[in-house]
Write a protein that holds these residues in place. Structure first.
Motif, PDB file in Angstrom:
ATOM      1  N   LEU A 118       0.816  -1.210   0.000  1.00 17.69           N
ATOM      2  CA  LEU A 118       0.000   0.000   0.000  1.00 17.69           C
ATOM      3  C   LEU A 118       0.853   1.264   0.000  1.00 17.69           C
ATOM      4  O   LEU A 118       0.403   2.326  -0.423  1.00 17.69           O
ATOM      5  N   GLU A 119       2.094   1.143   0.463  1.00 13.39           N
ATOM      6  CA  GLU A 119       2.962   2.318   0.544  1.00 13.39           C
ATOM      7  C   GLU A 119       3.594   2.672  -0.796  1.00 13.39           C
ATOM      8  O   GLU A 119       4.167   3.752  -0.947  1.00 13.39           O
ATOM      9  N   TRP A 120       3.519   1.786  -1.772  1.00 11.83           N
ATOM     10  CA  TRP A 120       4.167   2.050  -3.062  1.00 11.83           C
ATOM     11  C   TRP A 120       3.426   3.066  -3.910  1.00 11.83           C
ATOM     12  O   TRP A 120       3.994   3.672  -4.818  1.00 11.83           O
ATOM     13  N   CYS A 121       2.150   3.260  -3.649  1.00 16.01           N
ATOM     14  CA  CYS A 121       1.382   4.247  -4.419  1.00 16.01           C
ATOM     15  C   CYS A 121       2.011   5.630  -4.261  1.00 16.01           C
ATOM     16  O   CYS A 121       2.256   6.084  -3.147  1.00 16.01           O
ATOM     17  N   VAL A 122       2.267   6.305  -5.392  1.00 13.62           N
ATOM     18  CA  VAL A 122       2.918   7.624  -5.358  1.00 13.62           C
ATOM     19  C   VAL A 122       1.909   8.763  -5.493  1.00 13.62           C
ATOM     20  O   VAL A 122       2.286   9.913  -5.676  1.00 13.62           O
ATOM     21  N   ARG A 123       0.626   8.464  -5.444  1.00 12.42           N
ATOM     22  CA  ARG A 123      -0.451   9.460  -5.454  1.00 12.42           C
ATOM     23  C   ARG A 123      -0.460  10.312  -6.721  1.00 12.42           C
ATOM     24  O   ARG A 123      -0.806  11.495  -6.677  1.00 12.42           O
ATOM     25  N   CYS A 124      -0.074   9.739  -7.840  1.00  8.77           N
ATOM     26  CA  CYS A 124      -0.111  10.499  -9.099  1.00  8.77           C
ATOM     27  C   CYS A 124      -1.523  10.564  -9.674  1.00  8.77           C
ATOM     28  O   CYS A 124      -1.809  11.376 -10.551  1.00  8.77           O
TER      29      CYS A 124
END
Length: 354
Positions: A205-211
């Protein structure tokens, strides 16, 4: 414009050493979709063009491909709209990104299916079927929490344009996380623990970079990015100490104790000594560039008027029970108090005669 150019990605691994593009000139017709244009080129100019399709109605997800650089459904977008949008006479079609190409516009689905299996994307009831033989019932409010996420057609458009997946092929990706959310948030499902463990494994879940590329490209408004954020919040509420949760706690402590974040000690506090060693080269580069303060190794300095920040914090803690942050729901809007929502639904159902 009477004609346009359809530039198609071509690759046959049995005879082509490298992929290439071939251009077909076709007439511009009102209402023609990219999928219809591909059929026209295949039937009239080159029968060897390969692509997937099925429903032709944006329901099955089979015809997902990159069109002028972005993933979408070929049966959903019209030629005239694209020509006007990009102000060009050429439309380029390619297989979706981040996956292996098998032939022309056809890509390997096995890799995506293997990722999906990790979250068990099917309903696993937590209790036996109702004794009267009816289906599993659910409160309308609870259904609204998963309704949009249930619309995912597995087209993989979100996976195609995911920047995190491009950097890390082991990342489950937005499509898989959306499926996990759909079942974890389902009040009738009984495998929440196992699904949580799957999406939290290896910092997924932490890999998402919110792009937000996934949400932007989704043709069914499933909100993949928002579903990832919802999963993070739900994991914290369920008691899982995720890296994001630990990071937030450290951030909170630093702001209260010194008024700003101590970035030099953050890796060690969040990931331990091994995490600090792993990030040491990056930390050294930051020091050489003057991006961090050496004093931070020894706790760092406090900001001026820190007591004012602490007063704000203490007032916020007192108001914590009155102001609650809840999981963002339909169309990214934060849903209100469950009781109020139910009251509003009842009010609508009774025509205001409540």
């Amino acid at each position: 414009m009477d004609t346009f150019k359809l530039k198609v990605f071509r690759y046959d691994p049995t005879k082509d050493p490298e992929p290439y593009y071939k251009t077909y000139e076709l007439p511009v017709e009102k209402g023609m979709t990219v999928l219809a244009a591909l059929f026209r080129a295949k039937e009239e100019q080159d029968p060897t063009i390969s692509f997937r399709y099925n429903c032709r109605a944006a329901i099955c997800g089979s015809c997902a491909m990159r069109i002028n650089g972005h993933a979408t459904l070929a049966c959903k977008v019209q030629i005239t709209h694209l020509l006007d949008k990009y102000q060009t006479d050429t439309i380029t079609v390619e297989p979706i990104g981040n996956v292996k190409t098998l032939k022309d516009l056809i890509y390997d689905m096995d890799w995506l299916v293997d990722k999906l299996k990790k979250v068990k994307p099917w309903f696993i009831p937590k209790e036996p079927p109702p004794p009267d033989g009816t289906e599993y019932r659910q409160d309308p409010y609870d259904h609204h929490r998963i309704d949009f996420a249930s619309d995912c057609i597995l087209c993989a458009s979100c996976m195609s344009d995911c920047n995190a997946l491009k950097a890390n092929k082991d990342y489950l990706g937005p499509m898989v996380h959306s499926k996990a959310y759909r079942f974890i948030a389902d009040t009738r499902d009984g495998e929440k623990k196992e699904r949580f463990e799957a999406v939290l494994d290896d910092f997924n879940l932490e890999w998402c970079v919110r792009c937000m590329e996934c949400t932007t490209r989704c043709p069914k408004e499933v909100q993949p990015y928002e579903n990832i954020i919802r999963l993070r919040i739900m994991a914290a509420e369920a008691g899982y100490k995720t890296p994001g949760e630990i990071h937030a706690e450290i951030f909170e402590q630093d702001i209260y104790n010194r008024g700003l974040l101590n970035e030099m000690l953050l890796p060690m506090r969040q990931e331990g000594i091994l995490g600090a060693i792993k990030r040491a080269p990056f930390g050294i580069k930051m020091m050489l560039k003057g991006k961090v303060n050496y004093a931070d190794f020894f706790g760092g300095h406090k900001i001026k008027r820190l007591e004012e920040v602490q007063k704000i914090y203490e007032v916020a803690k007192q108001k914590e029970k009155e102001v609650k942050i809840r999981i963002p729901q339909i169309m990214g809007v934060i849903y209100e108090d469950k009781r109020k929502t139910r009251k509003r639904l009842n009010y609508a159902e009774t025509g205001g005669n409540e």
